[in-house]
Design a protein around this motif. Sequence first.
Motif, PDB file in Angstrom:
ATOM      1  N   MET A 154      16.006  68.369  35.639  1.00  0.00           N
ATOM      2  CA  MET A 154      17.008  67.787  34.542  1.00  0.00           C
ATOM      3  C   MET A 154      16.905  68.649  33.227  1.00  0.00           C
ATOM      4  O   MET A 154      15.727  68.905  33.009  1.00  0.00           O
ATOM      5  CB  MET A 154      16.961  66.452  34.454  1.00  0.00           C
ATOM      6  CG  MET A 154      15.685  65.882  33.990  1.00  0.00           C
ATOM      7  SD  MET A 154      15.774  64.021  33.731  1.00  0.00           S
ATOM      8  CE  MET A 154      17.353  63.523  33.005  1.00  0.00           C
ATOM      9  N   ALA A 155      17.826  68.697  32.541  1.00  0.00           N
ATOM     10  CA  ALA A 155      17.906  68.965  31.138  1.00  0.00           C
ATOM     11  C   ALA A 155      17.906  67.749  30.266  1.00  0.00           C
ATOM     12  O   ALA A 155      17.877  66.807  30.452  1.00  0.00           O
ATOM     13  CB  ALA A 155      19.309  69.658  30.928  1.00  0.00           C
ATOM     14  N   ASP A 156      16.665  68.124  29.111  1.00  0.00           N
ATOM     15  CA  ASP A 156      16.216  67.168  28.266  1.00  0.00           C
ATOM     16  C   ASP A 156      17.513  66.961  27.475  1.00  0.00           C
ATOM     17  O   ASP A 156      18.779  67.670  27.370  1.00  0.00           O
ATOM     18  CB  ASP A 156      15.002  67.627  27.478  1.00  0.00           C
ATOM     19  CG  ASP A 156      15.546  68.400  26.198  1.00  0.00           C
ATOM     20  OD1 ASP A 156      15.288  67.916  25.138  1.00  0.00           O
ATOM     21  OD2 ASP A 156      16.161  69.432  26.517  1.00  0.00           O
ATOM     22  N   PRO A 157      17.663  65.591  26.778  1.00  0.00           N
ATOM     23  CA  PRO A 157      18.724  65.484  25.965  1.00  0.00           C
ATOM     24  C   PRO A 157      19.138  66.479  24.735  1.00  0.00           C
ATOM     25  O   PRO A 157      20.153  66.527  24.556  1.00  0.00           O
ATOM     26  CB  PRO A 157      18.229  64.102  25.340  1.00  0.00           C
ATOM     27  CG  PRO A 157      17.441  63.473  26.225  1.00  0.00           C
ATOM     28  CD  PRO A 157      16.484  64.555  26.690  1.00  0.00           C
ATOM     29  N   SER A 158      18.068  67.381  24.196  1.00  0.00           N
ATOM     30  CA  SER A 158      18.637  68.308  23.384  1.00  0.00           C
ATOM     31  C   SER A 158      19.365  69.637  24.066  1.00  0.00           C
ATOM     32  O   SER A 158      19.828  70.286  23.310  1.00  0.00           O
ATOM     33  CB  SER A 158      17.348  68.521  22.630  1.00  0.00           C
ATOM     34  OG  SER A 158      16.500  69.458  23.535  1.00  0.00           O
TER      35      SER A 158
END
Length: 349
Positions: A154-158
Motif C-alpha cells: 500500500m501507499a502511505d498517506p503522504s
Amino acid sequence: MGDIPAGRAFIGSFTSAGGRGIIAASVDGETGGLTETGASDAVADPSYLALAAGPGGPVLYAASERAEGAVAAFAVDGPAPRPIGARVPVCGEGPTHLALASGHLVTANYGSGSVSVLPLGANGEPVAVSGVLQHEGSGPHPDRQRGPHAHQVMADPSGRWVLAVDLGTDRVRICALDPGVGELALHGETRLRPGTGPRHLAFHPAGSHAYVLNELEPTLAVCRWDADSGVLEALGEAPLLPDGVTGPVYPSEVVVSHDGRFLWAANRGHDSIAVLALDETRERAELVTTVPCGGHWPRDLALDPTGRRLYAANERSGDVTWFDIDPQSGVPHRAGSLAAPAASCVVFA
C-alpha cells in the motif's frame, strides 16, 4: 477523471472454492444493507479488489491469486462488473493484495515473495509489468516462513512511499516508486518480532502511526511512522484476544476508525472481531472486547465510507456480515448479512 459512484460495494470471492468471482451490490444508505446487482467470473480467485477513478469512469482492479498471478480491470458503470481489456500476468505467484500508487498498480505476491509494478493504460487498464522487487529472507516458523511471503502492499498517506508487509520474513519494507520507469527501490525495512508473521497494516488517520496485524500470533504491533524520512519504528505490541483463549487463531485484517479512536481486527479460528481503543498518543492500543464475526473464517474487514458500519467478509461461511458501530464504545453490533460464497474481501465506492 470519472467520479466513483456512491452507494456501491464490490465483493471478491474465490472461484476455486465455489465463489462467483466479483459480486456487485447496492448499499442502503439508511441501514447499510447490501443487495446484489450482478457478478462477473471473468477473473479467477480475486483475492483482493481496489477501486479508483479512471480516465473514462471508475475502475475496479482485481488480483487473481493463482500460481501464475495476474490482475484485471473492470468497469463498474452497470449492474455487474465489466472487464476492461485482458488479464495481465504480474510475473509473480499468488498475489494476495494490490493497491494504486503514483499512477501505477502494485501487487503483493505471496507465493513468490515479491512486489510487482504495472503501469496503467489509456482506459485505466493495467499493462505489462514494468518492475518486480524480490524480497529475501526467512523466519523461524518451520512451515510458513521458509522464505519471503509478501502479503500486503500500500501507499502511505503522504503518497511518497510504498510499504510491503512480508509474513515470511517478519518485516515491513519501505520502498520508493519511480513513476518514470515504473520500478520500486528499497529504501528501508522494519524488523518485527521473529515468528509473528506480519500480514497487513493500517495507518492512523493522522498519518503519524501504523498498526501491523500479525497472523502467526494474535497480536498487533504499534508503530510510529515518519513520512519525511520514510521510517517505520516499532513501539510495542497489543493482544487481539483475551487471556485464556486457546486453539489456533490467524488474524487477517485490521482497520482504524475515521476518528482514530478505535481499531478493529478480524480473528480467523476464533471467528471474532477484536475491538481495541487507541489512546491520545496513538501509541497504546488496549483490547476492549471481542464480538462474533457473524460467520466463519473472517478474511477481511472494511468500513463503509461514513465510518458508521463495519463489514466482515466471512470466507468459509460464505457471507458478508455488516455491523452498526456504537460511536461511544466502538463495539460493533450485527445488523445483517448477504450470501457470498468463499468471500475474500469487500470494498466500497
